[in-house]
Design an enzyme around this catalytic site. Structure first.
Site, short mmCIF file in Angstrom:
data_model
loop_
_atom_site.label_atom_id
_atom_site.label_comp_id
_atom_site.label_asym_id
_atom_site.label_seq_id
_atom_site.Cartn_x
_atom_site.Cartn_y
_atom_site.Cartn_z
N HIS A 1 0.82 -1.22 0.00
CA HIS A 1 0.00 0.00 0.00
C HIS A 1 0.86 1.27 0.00
O HIS A 1 0.53 2.25 0.68
CB HIS A 1 -0.97 0.01 1.19
CG HIS A 1 -1.96 -1.12 1.16
ND1 HIS A 1 -3.14 -1.04 0.47
CD2 HIS A 1 -1.92 -2.36 1.69
CE1 HIS A 1 -3.80 -2.18 0.60
NE2 HIS A 1 -3.08 -3.00 1.32
N ASN B 1 -10.22 -3.02 2.37
CA ASN B 1 -9.94 -2.96 0.93
C ASN B 1 -11.22 -2.64 0.17
O ASN B 1 -12.30 -2.54 0.76
CB ASN B 1 -9.41 -4.33 0.45
CG ASN B 1 -7.95 -4.55 0.83
OD1 ASN B 1 -7.16 -3.61 0.86
ND2 ASN B 1 -7.60 -5.78 1.10
#
Ligand code: NDP
Length: 504
Positions: free
Chosen positions: A53, A126
């Site tokens: 990420h 997510n």
């Protein structure tokens, strides 16, 4: 009148133009601390990027409670309809480094920090309701397959599909990744999911298992590979541009927070493991219950301070919300906070992005970044227990009800091997339409085209267990790709809009 330029220690500076030298043509003086400080700061402008990420986009906003769920949770934020709190979100791709293009095919991170009156609550999820694996034990290996090969320094489809083929639980998430939703147009056009199973407990000490859903209030919009390639050819920062500009223009994106709820005792009889991160809870059995609205209405004034420094961790929960035996969640409770200690420093929770807006009292002491006053409530109380009445004490009233656990300590594998195929089958055969299936076949065939025959055949076998049409469709798309016969595959309609369902 402009402000007076100073050193970081506050002394006014006479010039910001030139180095100090011995004579107009002479060498630079070591005593030119202004110069040294300027160069030294530049050397330290980067911190380690996140291992996963790394590339992200963020915004500040407000959360408002719209429905009463106090029967499930004693959390203060949910005590009354109309309660509000500040929020900070960061959306991200998983695999790409900080300089990666935004519109790449990847899962998107969807994190929300709720600054509640009882501390920070982080939902670190997510844009997919599930994940590739169900056990944190496999996480480092999985992420390695998504990153660069040690010799070529290139991403390796061979490694990705080799791992996935050996790990059929991944086929659910790989199907979503290769479907239209694998490339959202930008963060404002995708749903978010807490993904893990969490828990809520109420004032009576009753526990329910809970899933969190952030239902996008904008239409769902995605790109095909071709559309994304065109975008990336023009700009690698399309998400940052779209999100930043939308907020500057007053088009504030919104998501509705919903929960799915399961009674504590029902987890034992549930037909699937409700703590398995590769499984959803079907909507028909566990309807979405609306809770509140998130609106993002402010661009952080400094990206680094509020987006790069934002440290989300599922360990950040508040009284009334708890964990679950989800093995991935259990691993992330440790790993996320630990990543922040390494990346940002010991006291990362005191940075403006992470600092609770409620009062905090704790006994952690020194270390790097100890720039805040003692938080124990008394100058002599630097340990606990202590004799000082004003000093901070634990509050037993916020304790979670005890969790009953049965079973022997062991390393368990899921015994029902068929269970991994049931939900991807429902997605493939019942949720996706013909056009979406055709695009899924082509996307998958493209992604695996560089792989060896043995890896391809192992993955085809996994697809065949999901649905024979899935395997046949991807095999055919691979042939069509080879012969250049792909003009008949449907594109995504101009906007790619799909309707957003209302909660039950
Ligand atoms: P439902 O028919 O009630 O819901 C289907 C869900 O799938 C909707 O939330 C829909 O989103 C979402 N969806 C549509 N296309 C895609 C895609 N390409 N990738 C990911 N999600 C998509 O089904 P069930 O609850 O009975 O579940 C059936 C299957 O749907 C599951 O096995 C799972 O694969 C998938 N799914 C289920 C979710 C859940 O929490 N139950 C959540 C997301 C997916 P939208 O609401 O925008 O139409």
């Amino acid at each position: 009148m402009s402000k007076r330029l100073t050193t970081t220690a506050g002394a006014p500076m006479p010039t910001n133009e030139t180095s100090a030298t011995a004579g107009a043509r002479g060498p630079v003086l070591l005593e030119d601390y202004q110069l040294i400080e300027k160069l030294a700061h530049q050397n330290r402008e980067r911190i380690p990027e996140r291992v996963v990420h790394a590339k992200g986009w963020g915004a500040k906003g407000t959360f408002t409670v719209t429905h009463d769920i106090s029967r499930y949770t004693s959390a203060a934020i949910f005590s009354k309809v109309g309660n509000t709190c500040d929020i900070l979100s960061r959306w991200s791709t998983v695999a790409g480094e900080q300089g990666a293009a935004d519109a790449e095919r990847d899962v998107r991170g969807f994190s929300v920090k709720f600054y509640t009156e009882e501390g920070n609550w982080d939902v670190v999820g997510n844009n997919t309701p599930i994940f590739f694996i169900r056990d944190a034990y496999k996480f480092p290996d999985f992420i390695r397959t998504q990153k660069r090969h040690p010799q070529t320094n290139l991403r390796s489809p061979e490694a990705m599909f080799d791992f996935w083929a050996a790990q059929p639980e991944s086929v659910h998430q790989v199907t979503i990744l290769m479907s239209d939703r694998g490339i959202p147009q930008n963060p404002m056009h995708m749903h978010g999911y807490g993904s893990h199973t969490y828990s809520m407990f109420n004032d009576k000490g009753e526990r329910h298992w809970v899933k969190f859903h952030f239902r996008c209030q904008q239409p769902i919009r995605n790109y095909t590979n071709e559309q994304a390639e065109e975008i990336i050819g023009k700009t690698r920062e399309s998400y940052q541009e779209d999100l930043f500009n939308a907020i500057e223009e007053g088009n504030f994106p919104k998501w509705e927070l919903n929960i799915q709820v399961m009674a504590e005792e029902d987890a034992e009889t549930c037909g699937f493991n409700p703590f398995d991160l590769t499984k959803v809870w079907p909507h028909a059995a566990f309807p979405l219950i609306p809770v509140g609205m998130l609106e993002f209405n402010e661009n952080p004034e400094n990206y680094f301070q509020y987006v790069e420094n934002a440290a989300y961790s599922p360990s950040n929960k508040i009284p009334g919300i708890g964990f679950s035996p989800d093995k991935m969640l259990q691993g992330r409770i440790f790993a996320y906070a630990d990543a922040h200690r390494y990346r940002l420093g010991t006291h990362y929770e005191q940075l403006p992005a992470n600092r609770a807006k409620s009062e905090t009292h704790f006994y952690h002491k020194d270390g790097s970044m100890r720039f805040f006053p003692q938080k124990t409530g008394h100058p002599d109380a630097y340990y606990e227990p202590n004799q000082y009445e004003e000093a901070a004490r634990p509050d037993p009233s916020v304790a979670e009800p005890p969790l009953r656990i049965s079973g022997d300590a062991d390393r368990y594998v899921q015994e029902d091997k068929d269970a991994d195929y049931v939900q991807p089958r429902a997605l493939y055969a019942e949720v996706l339409g013909d056009d979406e299936r055709a695009r899924l076949h082509l996307n998958m065939a493209r992604a695996m085209s560089p792989c060896s025959t043995s890896v391809k055949e192992r993955w085809y076998a996994v697809l065949g267990r999901v649905h024979p049409d899935y395997e046949a469709g991807v095999r055919k798309a691979a042939e069509d790709l080879k012969s250049g016969n792909i003009d008949t595959y449907p594109g995504i309609p101009v906007t790619g809009d799909t309707p957003v369902r209302a909660a039950e």
